[in-house]
Design a protein around this motif. Structure first.
Motif, PDB file in Angstrom:
ATOM      1  N   GLY A 175     -86.996  90.449  38.552  1.00 53.74           N
ATOM      2  CA  GLY A 175     -87.413  90.769  37.196  1.00 53.74           C
ATOM      3  C   GLY A 175     -86.785  89.909  36.112  1.00 53.74           C
ATOM      4  O   GLY A 175     -86.900  90.222  34.939  1.00 53.74           O
ATOM      5  N   PHE A 176     -86.089  88.840  36.506  1.00 56.28           N
ATOM      6  CA  PHE A 176     -85.549  87.933  35.504  1.00 56.28           C
ATOM      7  C   PHE A 176     -85.511  86.518  36.054  1.00 56.28           C
ATOM      8  O   PHE A 176     -85.601  86.298  37.265  1.00 56.28           O
ATOM      9  CB  PHE A 176     -84.159  88.362  35.017  1.00 56.28           C
ATOM     10  CG  PHE A 176     -83.070  88.310  36.055  1.00 56.28           C
ATOM     11  CD1 PHE A 176     -82.251  87.200  36.152  1.00 56.28           C
ATOM     12  CD2 PHE A 176     -82.850  89.372  36.914  1.00 56.28           C
ATOM     13  CE1 PHE A 176     -81.228  87.145  37.092  1.00 56.28           C
ATOM     14  CE2 PHE A 176     -81.833  89.330  37.856  1.00 56.28           C
ATOM     15  CZ  PHE A 176     -81.027  88.220  37.946  1.00 56.28           C
ATOM     16  N   CYS A 177     -85.421  85.547  35.135  1.00 54.66           N
ATOM     17  CA  CYS A 177     -85.390  84.152  35.559  1.00 54.66           C
ATOM     18  C   CYS A 177     -84.669  83.312  34.510  1.00 54.66           C
ATOM     19  O   CYS A 177     -84.363  83.776  33.417  1.00 54.66           O
ATOM     20  CB  CYS A 177     -86.797  83.619  35.783  1.00 54.66           C
ATOM     21  SG  CYS A 177     -87.762  83.362  34.292  1.00 54.66           S
ATOM     22  N   PHE A 178     -84.416  82.069  34.875  1.00 52.56           N
ATOM     23  CA  PHE A 178     -83.838  81.076  33.989  1.00 52.56           C
ATOM     24  C   PHE A 178     -84.819  79.916  33.920  1.00 52.56           C
ATOM     25  O   PHE A 178     -85.305  79.455  34.953  1.00 52.56           O
ATOM     26  CB  PHE A 178     -82.482  80.597  34.510  1.00 52.56           C
ATOM     27  CG  PHE A 178     -81.471  81.700  34.610  1.00 52.56           C
ATOM     28  CD1 PHE A 178     -80.684  82.030  33.521  1.00 52.56           C
ATOM     29  CD2 PHE A 178     -81.313  82.411  35.789  1.00 52.56           C
ATOM     30  CE1 PHE A 178     -79.754  83.055  33.602  1.00 52.56           C
ATOM     31  CE2 PHE A 178     -80.386  83.434  35.885  1.00 52.56           C
ATOM     32  CZ  PHE A 178     -79.606  83.759  34.784  1.00 52.56           C
ATOM     33  N   ILE A 179     -85.110  79.456  32.712  1.00 50.07           N
ATOM     34  CA  ILE A 179     -86.071  78.375  32.510  1.00 50.07           C
ATOM     35  C   ILE A 179     -85.377  77.234  31.779  1.00 50.07           C
ATOM     36  O   ILE A 179     -84.645  77.467  30.818  1.00 50.07           O
ATOM     37  CB  ILE A 179     -87.276  78.855  31.680  1.00 50.07           C
ATOM     38  CG1 ILE A 179     -88.033  79.959  32.433  1.00 50.07           C
ATOM     39  CG2 ILE A 179     -88.208  77.703  31.344  1.00 50.07           C
ATOM     40  CD1 ILE A 179     -89.137  80.590  31.623  1.00 50.07           C
ATOM     41  N   CYS A 180     -85.633  76.018  32.238  1.00 49.76           N
ATOM     42  CA  CYS A 180     -85.091  74.830  31.580  1.00 49.76           C
ATOM     43  C   CYS A 180     -86.251  74.035  30.986  1.00 49.76           C
ATOM     44  O   CYS A 180     -87.232  73.748  31.669  1.00 49.76           O
ATOM     45  CB  CYS A 180     -84.334  73.956  32.573  1.00 49.76           C
ATOM     46  SG  CYS A 180     -83.576  72.507  31.818  1.00 49.76           S
ATOM     47  N   VAL A 224     -95.006  82.568  35.311  1.00 44.61           N
ATOM     48  CA  VAL A 224     -93.982  82.440  34.272  1.00 44.61           C
ATOM     49  C   VAL A 224     -94.109  81.092  33.572  1.00 44.61           C
ATOM     50  O   VAL A 224     -94.030  81.002  32.344  1.00 44.61           O
ATOM     51  CB  VAL A 224     -92.570  82.632  34.869  1.00 44.61           C
ATOM     52  CG1 VAL A 224     -91.501  82.412  33.809  1.00 44.61           C
ATOM     53  CG2 VAL A 224     -92.427  84.022  35.483  1.00 44.61           C
ATOM     54  N   ILE A 225     -94.340  80.036  34.343  1.00 46.02           N
ATOM     55  CA  ILE A 225     -94.507  78.701  33.752  1.00 46.02           C
ATOM     56  C   ILE A 225     -95.739  78.671  32.853  1.00 46.02           C
ATOM     57  O   ILE A 225     -95.702  78.091  31.768  1.00 46.02           O
ATOM     58  CB  ILE A 225     -94.601  77.625  34.856  1.00 46.02           C
ATOM     59  CG1 ILE A 225     -93.234  77.454  35.514  1.00 46.02           C
ATOM     60  CG2 ILE A 225     -95.087  76.301  34.282  1.00 46.02           C
ATOM     61  CD1 ILE A 225     -93.236  76.554  36.728  1.00 46.02           C
ATOM     62  N   GLY A 255     -85.694  88.054  30.729  1.00 44.55           N
ATOM     63  CA  GLY A 255     -85.534  89.302  31.459  1.00 44.55           C
ATOM     64  C   GLY A 255     -86.710  90.225  31.238  1.00 44.55           C
ATOM     65  O   GLY A 255     -87.560  90.014  30.377  1.00 44.55           O
ATOM     66  N   GLY A 256     -86.758  91.276  32.043  1.00 45.00           N
ATOM     67  CA  GLY A 256     -87.811  92.281  31.909  1.00 45.00           C
ATOM     68  C   GLY A 256     -89.160  91.840  32.421  1.00 45.00           C
ATOM     69  O   GLY A 256     -90.196  92.312  31.967  1.00 45.00           O
ATOM     70  N   ASN A 313     -85.838  79.052  37.677  1.00 45.83           N
ATOM     71  CA  ASN A 313     -85.121  79.754  38.735  1.00 45.83           C
ATOM     72  C   ASN A 313     -85.488  81.231  38.621  1.00 45.83           C
ATOM     73  O   ASN A 313     -84.888  81.962  37.854  1.00 45.83           O
ATOM     74  CB  ASN A 313     -83.613  79.557  38.595  1.00 45.83           C
ATOM     75  CG  ASN A 313     -82.836  80.277  39.678  1.00 45.83           C
ATOM     76  OD1 ASN A 313     -83.403  80.836  40.597  1.00 45.83           O
ATOM     77  ND2 ASN A 313     -81.525  80.270  39.548  1.00 45.83           N
ATOM     78  N   LEU A 314     -86.513  81.639  39.358  1.00 45.27           N
ATOM     79  CA  LEU A 314     -86.933  83.030  39.404  1.00 45.27           C
ATOM     80  C   LEU A 314     -86.072  83.711  40.459  1.00 45.27           C
ATOM     81  O   LEU A 314     -86.215  83.448  41.650  1.00 45.27           O
ATOM     82  CB  LEU A 314     -88.417  83.123  39.752  1.00 45.27           C
ATOM     83  CG  LEU A 314     -89.057  84.494  39.693  1.00 45.27           C
ATOM     84  CD1 LEU A 314     -88.978  85.071  38.281  1.00 45.27           C
ATOM     85  CD2 LEU A 314     -90.512  84.415  40.121  1.00 45.27           C
ATOM     86  N   VAL A 315     -85.163  84.547  40.020  1.00 46.10           N
ATOM     87  CA  VAL A 315     -84.160  85.130  40.906  1.00 46.10           C
ATOM     88  C   VAL A 315     -84.821  86.136  41.841  1.00 46.10           C
ATOM     89  O   VAL A 315     -85.574  87.006  41.407  1.00 46.10           O
ATOM     90  CB  VAL A 315     -83.032  85.793  40.086  1.00 46.10           C
ATOM     91  CG1 VAL A 315     -82.002  86.414  40.998  1.00 46.10           C
ATOM     92  CG2 VAL A 315     -82.391  84.765  39.170  1.00 46.10           C
ATOM     93  N   ARG A 316     -84.530  85.983  43.133  1.00 46.66           N
ATOM     94  CA  ARG A 316     -85.124  86.839  44.163  1.00 46.66           C
ATOM     95  C   ARG A 316     -84.049  87.529  44.979  1.00 46.66           C
ATOM     96  O   ARG A 316     -82.932  87.044  45.101  1.00 46.66           O
ATOM     97  CB  ARG A 316     -86.011  86.010  45.090  1.00 46.66           C
ATOM     98  CG  ARG A 316     -87.182  85.368  44.383  1.00 46.66           C
ATOM     99  CD  ARG A 316     -88.089  84.639  45.367  1.00 46.66           C
ATOM    100  NE  ARG A 316     -89.249  84.091  44.692  1.00 46.66           N
ATOM    101  CZ  ARG A 316     -90.361  84.770  44.455  1.00 46.66           C
ATOM    102  NH1 ARG A 316     -90.461  86.024  44.830  1.00 46.66           N
ATOM    103  NH2 ARG A 316     -91.375  84.198  43.826  1.00 46.66           N
ATOM    104  N   ASP A 317     -84.416  88.677  45.548  1.00 45.89           N
ATOM    105  CA  ASP A 317     -83.530  89.410  46.438  1.00 45.89           C
ATOM    106  C   ASP A 317     -83.411  88.639  47.749  1.00 45.89           C
ATOM    107  O   ASP A 317     -84.417  88.208  48.316  1.00 45.89           O
ATOM    108  CB  ASP A 317     -84.099  90.806  46.688  1.00 45.89           C
ATOM    109  CG  ASP A 317     -83.186  91.652  47.525  1.00 45.89           C
ATOM    110  OD1 ASP A 317     -83.386  91.691  48.762  1.00 45.89           O
ATOM    111  OD2 ASP A 317     -82.260  92.270  46.961  1.00 45.89           O
TER     112      ASP A 317
END
Length: 91
Positions: free
Chosen positions: A76-81, A50-51, A39-40, A64-68
């Protein structure tokens, strides 16, 4: 509530949750997961940016870079595996 105080309270709750060994905790459910929440993030970063930052901790296999939905701008936040769960500890 002051955001810093709120953050300290959340960390204290998490520490108590981990010490208690409760099987109903989300910590227990996801302790072997290779996913992390980030986040942030600045709004102008792309998936590649980000990668580039988080690949120093291990092989990133999914992001998964969350978008509007309406504007397509990131939120401004994402999930990384990661390929290996141990990389999540480093990250």
């Amino acid at each position: 509530m002051n955001p810093l105080t709120n953050m300290k309270n959340v960390l204290k709750l998490s520490e108590n949750d981990l010490k208690g060994g409760s099987k109903s905790s989300w910590h227990d459910q996801y302790k072997n997961s290779a996913w992390i929440f980030v986040g942030g993030l600045p709004y102008d970063l792309t998936e590649g940016d980000v990668i580039a930052v988080f690949s120093q901790y291990g092989e990133v296999v999914n992001i998964n870079l969350v978008r509007d939905k309406a504007t397509g701008k990131q939120k401004g936040f994402c999930f990384i595996c990661y390929e290996d769960q141990r990389s999540t500890i480093l990250a």
